[in-house]
Structure formats: structure tokens, C-alpha cells
Design a protein around this motif. Structure first.
Motif, short mmCIF file in Angstrom:
data_model
loop_
_atom_site.label_atom_id
_atom_site.label_comp_id
_atom_site.label_asym_id
_atom_site.label_seq_id
_atom_site.Cartn_x
_atom_site.Cartn_y
_atom_site.Cartn_z
N VAL A 108 35.59 32.60 36.91
CA VAL A 108 34.80 33.23 37.98
C VAL A 108 35.24 34.67 38.23
O VAL A 108 34.43 35.52 38.60
CB VAL A 108 34.83 32.41 39.29
N ASN A 109 36.51 34.97 38.03
CA ASN A 109 36.95 36.36 38.16
C ASN A 109 36.30 37.23 37.08
O ASN A 109 35.89 38.36 37.35
CB ASN A 109 38.46 36.47 38.08
N VAL A 110 36.19 36.71 35.85
CA VAL A 110 35.55 37.53 34.80
C VAL A 110 34.06 37.67 35.05
O VAL A 110 33.46 38.71 34.72
CB VAL A 110 35.84 37.02 33.37
N ALA A 111 33.44 36.65 35.64
CA ALA A 111 32.02 36.77 36.01
C ALA A 111 31.85 37.85 37.07
O ALA A 111 30.91 38.66 37.00
CB ALA A 111 31.49 35.44 36.52
N CYS A 112 32.76 37.88 38.02
CA CYS A 112 32.76 38.94 39.03
C CYS A 112 32.93 40.30 38.36
O CYS A 112 32.20 41.26 38.66
CB CYS A 112 33.87 38.69 40.05
N LEU A 113 33.86 40.38 37.42
CA LEU A 113 34.12 41.63 36.70
C LEU A 113 32.88 42.06 35.90
O LEU A 113 32.57 43.26 35.83
CB LEU A 113 35.31 41.45 35.76
N GLY A 114 32.17 41.10 35.32
CA GLY A 114 30.96 41.43 34.59
C GLY A 114 29.90 42.05 35.48
O GLY A 114 29.27 43.05 35.12
N GLU A 115 29.72 41.48 36.67
CA GLU A 115 28.73 42.02 37.61
C GLU A 115 29.14 43.39 38.13
O GLU A 115 28.31 44.27 38.34
CB GLU A 115 28.52 41.05 38.77
N THR A 125 33.69 48.21 45.14
CA THR A 125 35.13 47.92 45.07
C THR A 125 35.50 46.59 45.70
O THR A 125 36.61 46.09 45.49
CB THR A 125 35.94 49.01 45.79
N ASP A 126 34.58 45.99 46.48
CA ASP A 126 34.90 44.75 47.19
C ASP A 126 33.71 43.80 47.06
O ASP A 126 32.66 44.00 47.69
CB ASP A 126 35.21 45.04 48.66
N VAL A 127 33.89 42.78 46.23
CA VAL A 127 32.78 41.90 45.85
C VAL A 127 33.27 40.46 45.79
O VAL A 127 34.39 40.19 45.35
CB VAL A 127 32.21 42.30 44.48
N VAL A 128 32.44 39.53 46.23
CA VAL A 128 32.69 38.10 46.03
C VAL A 128 31.63 37.57 45.07
O VAL A 128 30.43 37.78 45.28
CB VAL A 128 32.63 37.32 47.35
N TYR A 129 32.08 36.91 44.00
CA TYR A 129 31.17 36.22 43.09
C TYR A 129 31.41 34.73 43.25
O TYR A 129 32.53 34.24 43.10
CB TYR A 129 31.42 36.63 41.63
N LEU A 130 30.36 34.00 43.55
CA LEU A 130 30.45 32.56 43.79
C LEU A 130 29.60 31.85 42.75
O LEU A 130 28.45 32.25 42.49
CB LEU A 130 29.93 32.24 45.19
#
Length: 297
Positions: A108-115, A125-130
Motif C-alpha cells: 500500500v505504501n508503493v501504491a501511495c507512491l505511485g499516485e 506531500t501528505d497523502v493517505v492511500y487506502l
């Protein structure tokens, strides 16, 4: 000059997705294979990458897993229900076989990084990916950095207040650890347990069912907003992709916060709480970015 090839490994509990591409997010080739035993699976993964001439590899792994490079267990899978994988050194097993620089983080961290790198959160700079599917996971970017503390965020297991309409027996949910956590109440196993084996997608036209799930998601989103102060929340996974709960949860979240948060972002909920933007490729694209960073480190 010819572009440098980078490998991407989205290592899931059910399947491994292997890909080759460039640091700009371009995916050239992709394949998936089932996740079986650690030794058999990682041998197949390494064999696939062996002739691809990649200069680095980014790995996004299912968890819990050790993601802090200072942790002696860095790269190991931790207390997973997949018992054969407990304390298996995923990072080491790949790196030893391929002998190239490797970046390592949660799926999920890499999915956040992708977005953040290529998708709808680019420049933030501040994002939550769920992600909401068979489980619930959260990737968190804070101050431009993916969050790594004593482990990594396990925000899918925050505890919620049960809806009075809840039909799951008290003390039971789809999570083996918690009766009232977000994952237990909203992910696939909880949905199936509540509605006779049906998936969330099969319940998508049931307004009361969707209202129940959206209420739980809205509670969780309010907590994430209060704790992480994200500039955007992105939601992926099968439950989110095949139902209207993201749209419904926006108003549930606003109701839970009751006017307490007053920011430009929160004033435009349709742009603040959104579905994923990269057509399911956010994980692989995040792995490419992780591999690019490992190469340049």
C-alpha cells in the motif's frame, strides 16, 4: 541514451505481479503468478527477472513486514496469517538471486507512491492511500516521506463504533484479531459473512448495505484526517472499485467531523476523497519509482 530498465514486484499474499519498465512509470511487460511457498514463489520471481536486464528492482510486499532499514528484520515478512511466510526474508531472497539494488516497502505504501509520483496526488506531500479488498491497508505519505515508524501504518485495523443496524454477532467480524476494526467490518470476509457469501460488488445495488459500509468508511476517514492531516485521500481495491461507498462515505465523513475541519481541501470533498486514478497500476508504477530511487541511492 537508452533508458534504464527497472523491475517492479508487487508481492501479494495471493499473487505476485512482476513487471519491467522505466523510471517514468512506463510499464513494458507484466506477468502474474500465484503466491505459494516462499521458496517456490521467489525462485519463480527471480527466474522471470533473470533475463530482463533490469538495473534495479522495487518491491511492494504484503504485510505486516519490516520496512525500516535500521531494523535487523528489514525485508522480512512478520506476523502474517500466511504462516509459511512468517519471518521469511523476502528482500534478501530476491536481492541475493538478482544481485541488483532493491527498494522495499509495503504494497500500500508503493501504491501511495505511485499516485503521488504519477497519479492524482502528483506534487502533494501528505497523502493517505487506502485499499479495501480482502483486507484493508493504508499507505501514508507525510511531509513528502512514506511513513515508517516501529513498523508501518496498519490503519486498516483502527477500531470503530458499530452501527446499530449491524447484523454480525457481537464480538465477530471478518478479522481474526478484532471484532470492531475497519477491516473486519468492511473488507471482503466481513461482507461475505454478513450477506451469505456475497461480495461487495454483488451488494452494490442494496442501498442499506452500502449505507452501512459507507458509514464505517466515513468514520475511518474522519480519523485519518484528524491524525494524518492529508491533502488528499485516495481509495482503491475491489470493494471501493465495484461499489459506490467512496462517494457515499464523503458525506458520512463530513457528518462525523461536524464542521471541525475547515480547509480548502475539505471544502471540495469530491476532489479530496477520491477513487484511485491509475487504473489499477498504481502499485506497479510505485514499485518502478522505488526501484529508480534504489538505483540512484
Amino acid at each position: 541514451m537508452e533508458k534504464t530498465l527497472i523491475g517492479a514486484l508487487e508481492a501479494g499474499g495471493t499473487k505476485m505481479v512482476c513487471a519491467v519498465g522505466y523510471g517514468d512509470g512506463t510499464v513494458l511487460e507484466q506477468v502474474s503468478m500465484p503466491t505459494t511457498t516462499p521458496e517456490e514463489t521467489m525462485e519463480q520471481v527471480a527466474a522471470w527477472f533473470a533475463d530482463k536486464d533490469v538495473s534495479a528492482l522495487g518491491i511492494g510486499a504484503f504485510g505486516p513486514t519490516a520496512v525500516n532499514p535500521a531494523d535487523p528484520r528489514f525485508g522480512q515478512i512478520l506476523e502474517t496469517p500466511k504462516t509459511a511466510w512468517r519471518y521469511f526474508d523476502m528482500l534478501g531472497s530476491v536481492r541475493d538471486r538478482l544481485n541488483i539494488p532493491c527498494g522495499y516497502d509495503t504494497d500500500v505504501n508503493v501504491a501511495c507512491l505511485g499516485e503521488v509520483t504519477f497519479g492524482c496526488a502528483k506534487g502533494l506531500t501528505d497523502v493517505v492511500y487506502l485499499t479495501i479488498g480482502t483486507g484493508v491497508g493504508a499507505g501514508v505519505l507525510s511531509g513528502g516521506h512514506l511513513v515508517h515508524g516501529n513498523m508501518h501504518p496498519e490503519a486498516g485495523h483502527i477500531l470503530l463504533v458499530r452501527d446499530p443496524r449491524e447484523t454480525l454477532p457481537e464480538g465477530e467480524s471478518g478479522c481474526p484479531y478484532h471484532a470492531n476494526c475497519l477491516e473486519g467490518l468492511i473488507a471482503g470476509p466481513g461482507v461475505a459473512k454478513r450477506w451469505d457469501g456475497k461480495s461487495a460488488g454483488q451488494m452494490a445495488d442494496d442501498a442499506e448495505a452500502m449505507d452501512l459500509l459507507a458509514g464505517y468508511l466515513g468514520q475511518a476517514l474522519a480519523t485519518f484526517i484528524l491524525c494524518y492531516a492529508p491533502q488528499k485521500i485516495i481509495i482503491g481495491g475491489g470493494v471501493a472499485d465495484h461499489t459506490p461507498i467512496v462517494q457515499l462515505a464523503r458525506e458520512k465523513c463530513a457528518a462525523a467531523l461536524n464542521g471541525y475541519i475547515v480547509t480548502p481541501e475539505f471544502a471540495d470533498l469530491d476532489s479530496y476523497i477520491v477513487n484511485n486514478s491509475l487504473e489499477g497500476k498504481q502499485g506497479i508504477m510505485g514499485c518502478l519509482e522505488l526501484g529508480r530511487r534504489a538505483l540512484e541511492a
